[in-house]
Design a protein around this motif. Sequence first.
Motif, PDB file in Angstrom:
ATOM      1  N   ALA A  61       0.852  -1.187   0.000  1.00 24.29           N
ATOM      2  CA  ALA A  61       0.000   0.000   0.000  1.00 24.29           C
ATOM      3  C   ALA A  61       0.884   1.231   0.000  1.00 24.29           C
ATOM      4  O   ALA A  61       2.006   1.205   0.517  1.00 24.29           O
ATOM      5  CB  ALA A  61      -0.933   0.019   1.213  1.00 24.29           C
ATOM      6  N   ASN A  62       0.369   2.314  -0.568  1.00 24.44           N
ATOM      7  CA  ASN A  62       1.092   3.573  -0.626  1.00 24.44           C
ATOM      8  C   ASN A  62       0.444   4.591   0.316  1.00 24.44           C
ATOM      9  O   ASN A  62      -0.688   4.418   0.739  1.00 24.44           O
ATOM     10  CB  ASN A  62       1.116   4.084  -2.068  1.00 24.44           C
ATOM     11  CG  ASN A  62       1.783   3.098  -3.010  1.00 24.44           C
ATOM     12  OD1 ASN A  62       2.952   2.765  -2.846  1.00 24.44           O
ATOM     13  ND2 ASN A  62       1.043   2.593  -3.986  1.00 24.44           N
ATOM     14  N   GLY A  63       1.171   5.632   0.650  1.00 26.13           N
ATOM     15  CA  GLY A  63       0.647   6.606   1.600  1.00 26.13           C
ATOM     16  C   GLY A  63       1.001   6.232   3.026  1.00 26.13           C
ATOM     17  O   GLY A  63       1.888   5.408   3.279  1.00 26.13           O
ATOM     18  N   ASP A  64       0.286   6.811   3.974  1.00 28.77           N
ATOM     19  CA  ASP A  64       0.576   6.614   5.392  1.00 28.77           C
ATOM     20  C   ASP A  64       0.257   5.187   5.818  1.00 28.77           C
ATOM     21  O   ASP A  64      -0.916   4.783   5.816  1.00 28.77           O
ATOM     22  CB  ASP A  64      -0.249   7.603   6.221  1.00 28.77           C
ATOM     23  CG  ASP A  64       0.083   7.542   7.704  1.00 28.77           C
ATOM     24  OD1 ASP A  64       0.951   6.734   8.099  1.00 28.77           O
ATOM     25  OD2 ASP A  64      -0.531   8.303   8.473  1.00 28.77           O
ATOM     26  N   PRO A  65       1.255   4.398   6.216  1.00 30.31           N
ATOM     27  CA  PRO A  65       0.984   3.012   6.601  1.00 30.31           C
ATOM     28  C   PRO A  65       0.219   2.893   7.910  1.00 30.31           C
ATOM     29  O   PRO A  65      -0.333   1.817   8.205  1.00 30.31           O
ATOM     30  CB  PRO A  65       2.378   2.398   6.722  1.00 30.31           C
ATOM     31  CG  PRO A  65       3.280   3.540   7.031  1.00 30.31           C
ATOM     32  CD  PRO A  65       2.702   4.724   6.301  1.00 30.31           C
ATOM     33  N   ALA A  66       0.161   3.963   8.690  1.00 36.06           N
ATOM     34  CA  ALA A  66      -0.481   3.893  10.005  1.00 36.06           C
ATOM     35  C   ALA A  66      -1.956   3.533   9.908  1.00 36.06           C
ATOM     36  O   ALA A  66      -2.531   2.989  10.865  1.00 36.06           O
ATOM     37  CB  ALA A  66      -0.314   5.218  10.741  1.00 36.06           C
ATOM     38  N   ARG A  67      -2.587   3.815   8.772  1.00 35.65           N
ATOM     39  CA  ARG A  67      -4.016   3.524   8.658  1.00 35.65           C
ATOM     40  C   ARG A  67      -4.301   2.031   8.663  1.00 35.65           C
ATOM     41  O   ARG A  67      -5.447   1.613   8.841  1.00 35.65           O
ATOM     42  CB  ARG A  67      -4.589   4.183   7.408  1.00 35.65           C
ATOM     43  CG  ARG A  67      -4.092   3.622   6.071  1.00 35.65           C
ATOM     44  CD  ARG A  67      -4.447   4.583   4.940  1.00 35.65           C
ATOM     45  NE  ARG A  67      -4.300   4.048   3.608  1.00 35.65           N
ATOM     46  CZ  ARG A  67      -3.159   4.033   2.914  1.00 35.65           C
ATOM     47  NH1 ARG A  67      -2.041   4.497   3.470  1.00 35.65           N
ATOM     48  NH2 ARG A  67      -3.130   3.540   1.683  1.00 35.65           N
ATOM     49  N   PHE A  68      -3.283   1.208   8.472  1.00 37.42           N
ATOM     50  CA  PHE A  68      -3.442  -0.244   8.494  1.00 37.42           C
ATOM     51  C   PHE A  68      -2.878  -0.866   9.769  1.00 37.42           C
ATOM     52  O   PHE A  68      -2.767  -2.088   9.864  1.00 37.42           O
ATOM     53  CB  PHE A  68      -2.741  -0.868   7.284  1.00 37.42           C
ATOM     54  CG  PHE A  68      -3.295  -0.436   5.953  1.00 37.42           C
ATOM     55  CD1 PHE A  68      -4.537  -0.875   5.531  1.00 37.42           C
ATOM     56  CD2 PHE A  68      -2.573   0.411   5.132  1.00 37.42           C
ATOM     57  CE1 PHE A  68      -5.050  -0.488   4.306  1.00 37.42           C
ATOM     58  CE2 PHE A  68      -3.073   0.806   3.902  1.00 37.42           C
ATOM     59  CZ  PHE A  68      -4.315   0.362   3.494  1.00 37.42           C
ATOM     60  N   ALA A  69      -2.514  -0.048  10.750  1.00 33.82           N
ATOM     61  CA  ALA A  69      -1.809  -0.546  11.929  1.00 33.82           C
ATOM     62  C   ALA A  69      -2.592  -1.623  12.666  1.00 33.82           C
ATOM     63  O   ALA A  69      -2.010  -2.563  13.228  1.00 33.82           O
ATOM     64  CB  ALA A  69      -1.486   0.614  12.872  1.00 33.82           C
ATOM     65  N   ALA A  70      -3.909  -1.516  12.665  1.00 25.03           N
ATOM     66  CA  ALA A  70      -4.726  -2.455  13.430  1.00 25.03           C
ATOM     67  C   ALA A  70      -4.631  -3.885  12.907  1.00 25.03           C
ATOM     68  O   ALA A  70      -4.981  -4.829  13.630  1.00 25.03           O
ATOM     69  CB  ALA A  70      -6.185  -2.001  13.419  1.00 25.03           C
ATOM     70  N   PHE A  71      -4.152  -4.062  11.667  1.00 24.17           N
ATOM     71  CA  PHE A  71      -4.126  -5.394  11.073  1.00 24.17           C
ATOM     72  C   PHE A  71      -2.820  -6.134  11.351  1.00 24.17           C
ATOM     73  O   PHE A  71      -2.716  -7.328  11.066  1.00 24.17           O
ATOM     74  CB  PHE A  71      -4.371  -5.293   9.565  1.00 24.17           C
ATOM     75  CG  PHE A  71      -5.720  -4.736   9.216  1.00 24.17           C
ATOM     76  CD1 PHE A  71      -6.850  -5.544   9.202  1.00 24.17           C
ATOM     77  CD2 PHE A  71      -5.867  -3.390   8.931  1.00 24.17           C
ATOM     78  CE1 PHE A  71      -8.088  -5.021   8.903  1.00 24.17           C
ATOM     79  CE2 PHE A  71      -7.106  -2.857   8.626  1.00 24.17           C
ATOM     80  CZ  PHE A  71      -8.223  -3.676   8.615  1.00 24.17           C
ATOM     81  N   GLY A  72      -1.816  -5.445  11.888  1.00 22.14           N
ATOM     82  CA  GLY A  72      -0.569  -6.112  12.241  1.00 22.14           C
ATOM     83  C   GLY A  72       0.243  -6.606  11.076  1.00 22.14           C
ATOM     84  O   GLY A  72       1.022  -7.553  11.216  1.00 22.14           O
ATOM     85  N   LEU A  73       0.086  -5.983   9.899  1.00 24.34           N
ATOM     86  CA  LEU A  73       0.829  -6.395   8.716  1.00 24.34           C
ATOM     87  C   LEU A  73       1.978  -5.439   8.428  1.00 24.34           C
ATOM     88  O   LEU A  73       1.846  -4.221   8.611  1.00 24.34           O
ATOM     89  CB  LEU A  73      -0.080  -6.424   7.485  1.00 24.34           C
ATOM     90  CG  LEU A  73      -1.254  -7.404   7.481  1.00 24.34           C
ATOM     91  CD1 LEU A  73      -2.047  -7.240   6.202  1.00 24.34           C
ATOM     92  CD2 LEU A  73      -0.762  -8.833   7.612  1.00 24.34           C
TER      93      LEU A  73
END
Length: 216
Positions: A61-73
Amino acid sequence: MVTTSIPPTGLPPTLGVLLAGGLARRMGGGDKPMRTIGGRTILERVIARLSPQCDGLILNANGDPARFAAFGLQVVADDVPGFPGPLAGILAALDWTAANRPEIEWVLSAAGDCPFLPRDLVARLHAARARENAQLAVAASGDQSHPVIGLWRVALRDELRHALVVEDLRKIDRWTARYPLATVTWPAEPLDPFFNANTVEDITAAERLAALDAAS
């Protein structure tokens, strides 16, 4: 962090990459995998389906990776500029695997907006690749190929980078045509396992299909 699971027995170690680097123009922008179907995000559904089949998962994914933090990937961004498409995400995954998981020779790519992926995806792709002595393997359903969902040999990453950066190649099927390719077909009825949620209308359809998937 890379999600881990018990490696499937009898299969070559395979890392999964969930491709979520698109611009989602037909949904008005935003992250398609974060849309909800049946009370769960599409990304949750993809992770649940692929985690038992792979030796770890990462997210492209591109952009701020923090938006996916909840998934632990582990989030891996494209390093080819200009949003050149899924081949850039596949390249990013191959490069990441070579640097961080050198024991792994194969990467499975899957669209991050496909909530009903087959539970035998990795096994059948590997079986076809080995049987046909192919360099790559991709999925199909009915009479439609899904080249974004496939097995990629990590050792081909330099050739892929050349095709993307030097030749400006963008279409996956133009690149796969250069190699011995195995195609594995799944039935498209009653539920196409490669249904992807591209539009708001698709989300509505997916709510109905989720009930079929739960019953399968």
